[in-house]
Design a protein around this motif. Structure first.
Motif: not given
Length: 193
Positions: A128-131, A137-142
């Motif tokens: 849920e937090g990642l979604a 618009g937060v870019r996730l990952g490295r």
């Protein structure tokens, strides 16, 4: 018959997680401690599996918490039953009852169910937090290895100057896959000559 042993099992998901708390609690109570760096949900846990196979009658399997050793409540109950049938003791330091007794077995089963619920809740909250972060618009990952300007330049070199990919990647010090991912991220087609 060999001397009875108390063998502790320590598990953390990644090698950068600290194991001090588990080690400190098991050190005084165990003859040997086995450490495994793997997700608790992993289907294959080589250290755990080898340890369970290696235990003999009159040995004791020791863990700090239920969730350090088992993937699910069913896994916890089946393993405990298997150990009991083989005459192997089982000690959970943070469960102050003897899990070999009837009451201990029931409390252990309840604790295993609560641990499973806690893992599922954490997983759900993480998703849920990642979604929510993606929606913001937060870019996730490295972080990207190459800045956008460098990726665009590399694209121009390959498309307009017809430089082969191997020269461009060598010059930039990245792999072909990294360059392809950069193109994809910016919506650029991979130049094919």
């Amino acid at each position: 018959m060999p001397n009875p042993r108390r063998i502790g099992y320590v598990r953390v998901s990644t090698s950068d997680q600290l194991i001090d708390r588990q080690i400190h609690s098991l050190q005084e109570r165990c003859d040997d401690i086995r450490i495994e760096y793997i997700s608790g949900a992993a289907r294959e846990r080589p250290v755990f599996d080898a340890l369970i196979r290696d235990l003999s009658a009159s040995d004791t399997f020791v863990v700090l918490d239920v969730d350090r050793a088992f993937r699910s409540a069913v896994d916890a109950l089946v393993t405990a039953q298997n150990l009991r049938e083989r005459g192997v003791g089982f000690d959970i330091i943070n469960l102050p009852v003897d899990v070999q007794t009837d009451l201990g077995e029931i409390l252990y089963g309840c604790l295993a169910l609560f641990s499973q619920l806690e893992r599922k809740t954490i997983r759900r909250r993480t998703r849920e937090g990642l979604a929510a972060a993606r929606k913001r618009g937060v870019r996730l990952g490295r972080p990207a290895i190459l800045p956008d300007t460098v990726i665009r330049e590399a694209h121009d070199w390959m498309r307009e100057a017809a430089l082969p990919c191997r020269y461009v990647t060598w010059f930039l010090g990245v792999s072909r896959l990294t360059l392809q991912r950069g193109f994809r991220r910016l919506g650029l087609e991979y130049p094919i000559h």
